[in-house]
Design a protein around this motif. Structure first.
Motif, PDB file in Angstrom:
ATOM      1  N   LEU A 133       0.808  -1.224   0.000  1.00 48.41           N
ATOM      2  CA  LEU A 133       0.000   0.000   0.000  1.00 48.41           C
ATOM      3  C   LEU A 133       0.841   1.274   0.000  1.00 48.41           C
ATOM      4  CD1 LEU A 133      -2.791  -1.077   2.510  1.00 48.41           C
ATOM      5  CD2 LEU A 133      -2.901  -1.039   0.001  1.00 48.41           C
ATOM      6  N   SER A 134       2.152   1.145   0.116  1.00 48.90           N
ATOM      7  CA  SER A 134       3.009   2.333   0.187  1.00 48.90           C
ATOM      8  C   SER A 134       3.314   2.938  -1.178  1.00 48.90           C
ATOM      9  CB  SER A 134       4.324   1.999   0.900  1.00 48.90           C
ATOM     10  OG  SER A 134       5.130   1.165   0.084  1.00 48.90           O
ATOM     11  N   ASP A 135       2.969   2.251  -2.243  1.00 53.00           N
ATOM     12  CA  ASP A 135       3.227   2.752  -3.588  1.00 53.00           C
ATOM     13  C   ASP A 135       1.981   3.462  -4.119  1.00 53.00           C
ATOM     14  OD1 ASP A 135       5.041   2.425  -6.186  1.00 53.00           O
ATOM     15  OD2 ASP A 135       2.939   2.087  -6.727  1.00 53.00           O
ATOM     16  N   ALA A 136       2.152   4.626  -4.722  1.00 50.42           N
ATOM     17  CA  ALA A 136       1.014   5.423  -5.191  1.00 50.42           C
ATOM     18  C   ALA A 136       0.185   4.711  -6.253  1.00 50.42           C
ATOM     19  CB  ALA A 136       1.506   6.771  -5.724  1.00 50.42           C
ATOM     20  N   VAL A 137       0.824   3.989  -7.165  1.00 46.79           N
ATOM     21  CA  VAL A 137       0.080   3.283  -8.211  1.00 46.79           C
ATOM     22  C   VAL A 137      -0.751   2.158  -7.589  1.00 46.79           C
ATOM     23  CG1 VAL A 137       0.261   1.853 -10.290  1.00 46.79           C
ATOM     24  CG2 VAL A 137       1.697   3.888 -10.046  1.00 46.79           C
ATOM     25  N   ARG A 138      -0.128   1.397  -6.686  1.00 44.85           N
ATOM     26  CA  ARG A 138      -0.861   0.301  -6.046  1.00 44.85           C
ATOM     27  C   ARG A 138      -1.979   0.836  -5.167  1.00 44.85           C
ATOM     28  NH1 ARG A 138       4.582  -1.940  -5.931  1.00 44.85           N
ATOM     29  NH2 ARG A 138       4.874  -1.343  -3.750  1.00 44.85           N
ATOM     30  N   LEU A 139      -1.744   1.956  -4.508  1.00 52.17           N
ATOM     31  CA  LEU A 139      -2.789   2.569  -3.684  1.00 52.17           C
ATOM     32  C   LEU A 139      -3.952   3.033  -4.560  1.00 52.17           C
ATOM     33  CD1 LEU A 139      -3.651   3.307  -0.859  1.00 52.17           C
ATOM     34  CD2 LEU A 139      -2.363   5.435  -1.080  1.00 52.17           C
ATOM     35  N   LEU A 140      -3.653   3.531  -5.735  1.00 55.44           N
ATOM     36  CA  LEU A 140      -4.704   3.913  -6.681  1.00 55.44           C
ATOM     37  C   LEU A 140      -5.524   2.689  -7.095  1.00 55.44           C
ATOM     38  CD1 LEU A 140      -6.026   6.063  -8.487  1.00 55.44           C
ATOM     39  CD2 LEU A 140      -4.286   5.552 -10.196  1.00 55.44           C
ATOM     40  N   ILE A 141      -4.859   1.577  -7.373  1.00 50.43           N
ATOM     41  CA  ILE A 141      -5.553   0.339  -7.747  1.00 50.43           C
ATOM     42  C   ILE A 141      -6.472  -0.110  -6.612  1.00 50.43           C
ATOM     43  CG2 ILE A 141      -5.228  -2.130  -8.198  1.00 50.43           C
ATOM     44  CD1 ILE A 141      -2.555  -1.317  -9.622  1.00 50.43           C
ATOM     45  N   VAL A 142      -5.956  -0.141  -5.396  1.00 47.13           N
ATOM     46  CA  VAL A 142      -6.741  -0.597  -4.249  1.00 47.13           C
ATOM     47  C   VAL A 142      -7.910   0.358  -3.978  1.00 47.13           C
ATOM     48  CG1 VAL A 142      -6.663  -1.027  -1.745  1.00 47.13           C
ATOM     49  CG2 VAL A 142      -4.849  -1.895  -3.239  1.00 47.13           C
ATOM     50  N   PRO A 172      -0.845   5.256 -15.168  1.00 43.40           N
ATOM     51  CA  PRO A 172       0.196   5.993 -15.903  1.00 43.40           C
ATOM     52  C   PRO A 172       1.523   5.249 -15.970  1.00 43.40           C
ATOM     53  CG  PRO A 172       0.064   6.821 -13.684  1.00 43.40           C
ATOM     54  CD  PRO A 172      -1.012   5.764 -13.806  1.00 43.40           C
ATOM     55  N   VAL A 173       1.449   3.929 -16.164  1.00 46.62           N
ATOM     56  CA  VAL A 173       2.667   3.115 -16.235  1.00 46.62           C
ATOM     57  C   VAL A 173       2.528   2.125 -17.382  1.00 46.62           C
ATOM     58  CG1 VAL A 173       3.238   3.349 -13.775  1.00 46.62           C
ATOM     59  CG2 VAL A 173       1.758   1.480 -14.521  1.00 46.62           C
ATOM     60  N   GLY A 233      -5.369  18.710  -3.981  1.00 44.32           N
ATOM     61  CA  GLY A 233      -6.159  19.092  -5.142  1.00 44.32           C
ATOM     62  C   GLY A 233      -6.102  18.084  -6.269  1.00 44.32           C
ATOM     63  N   ASP A 234      -5.810  16.836  -5.966  1.00 47.16           N
ATOM     64  CA  ASP A 234      -5.731  15.772  -6.960  1.00 47.16           C
ATOM     65  C   ASP A 234      -7.086  15.085  -7.045  1.00 47.16           C
ATOM     66  OD1 ASP A 234      -5.202  13.524  -8.497  1.00 47.16           O
ATOM     67  OD2 ASP A 234      -3.282  13.127  -7.557  1.00 47.16           O
ATOM     68  N   PRO A 235      -7.681  14.992  -8.237  1.00 47.21           N
ATOM     69  CA  PRO A 235      -8.998  14.368  -8.353  1.00 47.21           C
ATOM     70  C   PRO A 235      -8.985  12.867  -8.152  1.00 47.21           C
ATOM     71  CG  PRO A 235      -8.148  14.921 -10.519  1.00 47.21           C
ATOM     72  CD  PRO A 235      -7.175  15.486  -9.513  1.00 47.21           C
ATOM     73  N   ARG A 236      -7.821  12.235  -8.244  1.00 41.52           N
ATOM     74  CA  ARG A 236      -7.732  10.773  -8.044  1.00 41.52           C
ATOM     75  C   ARG A 236      -7.709  10.483  -6.553  1.00 41.52           C
ATOM     76  NH1 ARG A 236      -3.603   8.146 -12.357  1.00 41.52           N
ATOM     77  NH2 ARG A 236      -4.752   8.743 -14.196  1.00 41.52           N
ATOM     78  N   PRO A 237      -8.133   9.281  -6.162  1.00 42.62           N
ATOM     79  CA  PRO A 237      -8.148   8.925  -4.746  1.00 42.62           C
ATOM     80  C   PRO A 237      -6.770   8.830  -4.120  1.00 42.62           C
ATOM     81  CG  PRO A 237      -8.877   7.081  -6.084  1.00 42.62           C
ATOM     82  CD  PRO A 237      -8.677   8.245  -6.998  1.00 42.62           C
ATOM     83  N   ALA A 238      -5.761   8.599  -4.909  1.00 43.43           N
ATOM     84  CA  ALA A 238      -4.386   8.550  -4.410  1.00 43.43           C
ATOM     85  C   ALA A 238      -3.504   9.283  -5.406  1.00 43.43           C
ATOM     86  CB  ALA A 238      -3.926   7.107  -4.252  1.00 43.43           C
ATOM     87  N   ALA A 239      -2.782  10.239  -4.938  1.00 46.04           N
ATOM     88  CA  ALA A 239      -1.940  11.035  -5.839  1.00 46.04           C
ATOM     89  C   ALA A 239      -0.802  10.177  -6.377  1.00 46.04           C
ATOM     90  CB  ALA A 239      -1.373  12.236  -5.084  1.00 46.04           C
ATOM     91  N   ILE A 240      -0.607  10.215  -7.679  1.00 47.58           N
ATOM     92  CA  ILE A 240       0.477   9.473  -8.310  1.00 47.58           C
ATOM     93  C   ILE A 240       1.642  10.429  -8.478  1.00 47.58           C
ATOM     94  CG2 ILE A 240       1.194   8.289 -10.386  1.00 47.58           C
ATOM     95  CD1 ILE A 240      -1.045   6.639 -10.022  1.00 47.58           C
ATOM     96  N   THR A 241       2.704  10.138  -7.770  1.00 43.75           N
ATOM     97  CA  THR A 241       3.874  11.017  -7.809  1.00 43.75           C
ATOM     98  C   THR A 241       5.076  10.317  -8.392  1.00 43.75           C
ATOM     99  OG1 THR A 241       4.438  10.384  -5.552  1.00 43.75           O
ATOM    100  CG2 THR A 241       3.114  12.381  -5.845  1.00 43.75           C
TER     101      THR A 241
END
Length: 123
Positions: free
Chosen positions: A27-36, A54-55, A114-122
């Motif tokens: 859960l510590s990765d932004a992409v995986r957090l977005l998936i979850v 975005p990968v 201000g990110d519309p996604r549930p988890a900011a992808i950085t």
């Protein structure tokens, strides 16, 4: 961990083998957090192609493998489609409130930034 003998059956840790440090790492990765986050919101089995990430495809495969091997998700084949389901019951039984707390914190961070996604992808 269960051992898959059929290539269409993927290895998943048994509930009692799921470790907190593995879940937190996943859960510590932004992409995986977005998936979850998306899986929790949909509350349904979702194909990998459902997610707009975005990968690259190979990196997406890696992220799903980390989530599966940590016990956060279950992946099953239905025909030729690989479906993903959040293992909420297992996670809630083992670590009460953890998943909801992480998802709420991710949503609060997205609002704050201000990110519309549930988890900011950085990354």
């Amino acid at each position: 961990m269960t051992t898959a003998t059929n290539p269409r059956v993927l290895d998943h840790p048994a509930r009692d083998d799921i470790r907190l440090e593995d879940v937190l790492h996943a859960l510590s990765d932004a992409v995986r957090l977005l998936i979850v986050s998306e899986m929790a919101r949909e509350e349904a089995e979702l194909s990998c192609s459902h997610f707009d990430l975005p990968v690259t495809k190979s990196t997406t495969t890696h992220h799903f493998r980390v989530l599966r091997e940590s016990g956060v998700i279950q992946q099953i084949y239905r025909g030729t489609t690989k479906l993903n389901a959040l293992r909420r019951d297992d996670l809630d039984a083992l670590f009460p409130g953890l998943l909801d707390g992480v998802l709420e914190a991710a949503a609060a961070q997205s609002r704050r930034l201000g990110d519309p996604r549930p988890a900011a992808i950085t990354s």
